[in-house]
Scaffold this motif. Sequence first.
Motif, PDB file in Angstrom:
ATOM      1  N   GLN A 156       0.821  -1.218   0.000  1.00 54.67           N
ATOM      2  CA  GLN A 156       0.000   0.000   0.000  1.00 54.67           C
ATOM      3  C   GLN A 156       0.853   1.265   0.000  1.00 54.67           C
ATOM      4  OE1 GLN A 156      -3.180  -0.396  -0.642  1.00 54.67           O
ATOM      5  NE2 GLN A 156      -2.843  -2.614  -0.490  1.00 54.67           N
ATOM      6  N   HIS A 157       1.898   1.298   0.829  1.00 57.65           N
ATOM      7  CA  HIS A 157       2.725   2.505   0.927  1.00 57.65           C
ATOM      8  C   HIS A 157       3.415   2.769  -0.408  1.00 57.65           C
ATOM      9  CE1 HIS A 157       6.291   4.862   2.524  1.00 57.65           C
ATOM     10  NE2 HIS A 157       5.244   5.588   2.857  1.00 57.65           N
ATOM     11  N   GLU A 158       3.953   1.700  -1.011  1.00 52.19           N
ATOM     12  CA  GLU A 158       4.622   1.830  -2.329  1.00 52.19           C
ATOM     13  C   GLU A 158       3.654   2.421  -3.350  1.00 52.19           C
ATOM     14  OE1 GLU A 158       5.874  -2.386  -2.120  1.00 52.19           O
ATOM     15  OE2 GLU A 158       7.043  -1.814  -3.885  1.00 52.19           O
ATOM     16  N   LEU A 159       2.409   1.920  -3.316  1.00 55.69           N
ATOM     17  CA  LEU A 159       1.426   2.408  -4.291  1.00 55.69           C
ATOM     18  C   LEU A 159       1.226   3.912  -4.125  1.00 55.69           C
ATOM     19  CD1 LEU A 159      -0.696   1.805  -6.516  1.00 55.69           C
ATOM     20  CD2 LEU A 159      -2.363   1.437  -4.668  1.00 55.69           C
ATOM     21  N   CYS A 160       1.170   4.371  -2.861  1.00 60.98           N
ATOM     22  CA  CYS A 160       1.026   5.816  -2.620  1.00 60.98           C
ATOM     23  C   CYS A 160       2.239   6.568  -3.151  1.00 60.98           C
ATOM     24  CB  CYS A 160       0.879   6.090  -1.125  1.00 60.98           C
ATOM     25  SG  CYS A 160      -0.690   5.591  -0.430  1.00 60.98           S
ATOM     26  N   VAL A 161       3.412   6.013  -2.927  1.00 58.35           N
ATOM     27  CA  VAL A 161       4.625   6.686  -3.397  1.00 58.35           C
ATOM     28  C   VAL A 161       4.617   6.772  -4.919  1.00 58.35           C
ATOM     29  CG1 VAL A 161       7.144   6.551  -3.546  1.00 58.35           C
ATOM     30  CG2 VAL A 161       5.984   6.016  -1.377  1.00 58.35           C
ATOM     31  N   TYR A 162       4.256   5.692  -5.602  1.00 58.80           N
ATOM     32  CA  TYR A 162       4.204   5.721  -7.070  1.00 58.80           C
ATOM     33  C   TYR A 162       3.146   6.714  -7.563  1.00 58.80           C
ATOM     34  CZ  TYR A 162       7.457   1.861  -7.863  1.00 58.80           C
ATOM     35  OH  TYR A 162       8.585   1.078  -7.921  1.00 58.80           O
ATOM     36  N   ALA A 163       2.050   6.821  -6.823  1.00 53.59           N
ATOM     37  CA  ALA A 163       1.012   7.770  -7.238  1.00 53.59           C
ATOM     38  C   ALA A 163       1.523   9.204  -7.129  1.00 53.59           C
ATOM     39  CB  ALA A 163      -0.237   7.577  -6.379  1.00 53.59           C
ATOM     40  N   ARG A 164       2.487   9.431  -6.217  1.00 53.75           N
ATOM     41  CA  ARG A 164       3.085  10.766  -6.112  1.00 53.75           C
ATOM     42  C   ARG A 164       4.044  11.027  -7.265  1.00 53.75           C
ATOM     43  NH1 ARG A 164       2.856  13.272  -1.155  1.00 53.75           N
ATOM     44  NH2 ARG A 164       4.921  14.211  -1.399  1.00 53.75           N
ATOM     45  N   LYS A 165       4.489   9.979  -7.908  1.00 53.68           N
ATOM     46  CA  LYS A 165       5.448  10.109  -9.023  1.00 53.68           C
ATOM     47  C   LYS A 165       4.743  10.177 -10.368  1.00 53.68           C
ATOM     48  CE  LYS A 165       7.742   9.903  -5.665  1.00 53.68           C
ATOM     49  NZ  LYS A 165       8.113  11.215  -5.146  1.00 53.68           N
ATOM     50  N   PHE A 166       3.596   9.516 -10.482  1.00 54.51           N
ATOM     51  CA  PHE A 166       2.928   9.399 -11.786  1.00 54.51           C
ATOM     52  C   PHE A 166       1.467   9.834 -11.679  1.00 54.51           C
ATOM     53  CE2 PHE A 166       6.489   7.388 -13.680  1.00 54.51           C
ATOM     54  CZ  PHE A 166       7.016   6.482 -12.761  1.00 54.51           C
TER      55      PHE A 166
END
Length: 435
Positions: free
Chosen positions: A322-332
């Motif tokens: 879940q945390h990774e998904l949030c981080v990727y959403a901040r990138k893309f």
Amino acid sequence: MESKLATPSRPESIFSESPLAADQIHSAVTDVLTTTQFIDVHTHLFDPALGKLGLWGIDELLTYHYLEAELFRSSAITPERYWSLSKREQADAIWQALFIENTPLSEATRGIVVVLAAFGLPTDSSGLAEARAFFQAQPLRHHIDTVLAMAGLSSVVMTNDPLDPEEAPLWINGFERHPRFHAVLRLDRILRGWANNWELLAAQGYAVDRNATGKSVPELRRFLAEWCVRMEPVYMAVSLPYTFQFPQEDLTSKLLTEAVLPTCRDLNLPLSLMIGVRYQVNPRIRLAGDAMGRADLSSLENLCRDFPENRFLTSVLSRENQHELCVYARKFNNLMPFGCWWFLNNPSIVEEITRERIEMLGTSFIPQHSDARVLEQVLYKWRITRSIIARTLTNSYQQVINDGRAVTRKEIQRDVERLFRGNFETWTNGTADKG
Ligand code: FIX
Ligand code: ZN
């Protein structure tokens, strides 16, 4: 010249209301959540015109695969014996084991209690006769409107399989669409099961072959385009294993890159990726036999980076992702996280995930979907979600008030509409309803 730091002038409309005091926030948030109609962006419900594909009523509610999984933990019945029973006998067995011999404390059993109570039906009776009589007496289309109204939903998004032997002919023959059921082109058989399903495409008249060579790719694109005309889907979708890797020397990567993603771009449709399933770890319990695994989300990173014109509506099954998904959403910004999927759809985990998403993404995500397989499930899945979101949003608003910024009800209304309607409508170009 106005300095950058000056507080921006506050547009009259949003702030015309007087700010809410911290102790007024919870009731305002709860009221807004209760009175705002949501779009349920992923379900396994069906337009009533699709007949028996749509499940509803007490026997379907009780034989939900979440409850079947719990039955086999709380009763001596073997899966083989259970599958030999009729639907009604299966429902009786689950009611006896999980609601009579045990207290319904799990999320899935509590759901049944919520549904029965919502219709004023007994929740602790020895049998299901009264509940069965009640549901049997409901005219379906009226019942659908009642249930969607009670759940605070303007519309639901289906999961439609263009290769399903039961469903596909119904779409090919055509039917009058129900305005509150949106279609989705589900591509699991194509992207995860080509070797076993290519002949189904060939049977529909597409010149494809086992190894997706020759005309297979352009023919698959023709298949997707023609089914999009037929279904008018709001997005295309696929669930993927926790081992999903992209790019990879396999048919999944090839068909994604050469057929699905280009067609999504041409038709301006998002692709929904639901990543993290460990399929059929226990086939004896059928649908209940799937599990989950932590996925390597660098595949998602590669897709978002390498296909900036495509939009990826994404849900991941593992809590650890879940945390990774949030981080990727901040990138893309072509990545939209949605829902607390399947094994994550438990109040304590939904709260944890939603808080993290608000802290990292503000209101730029879709908090939840129901994944309802039986109509009345939307009642409890959205009631539980609304109570969790009320707590989480209240906490966030009280924090910003403590930080020194006032909050108005109109802002809460705007934020809730964005979370449960606007983000999805924007991503689906407003093809979902404007309820
Ligand atoms: O792939 C999916 O859409 C999953 O939601 C389902 O396959 C799963 O069985 C389910 O019902 C989860 O809630
Ligand atoms: Zn689903």
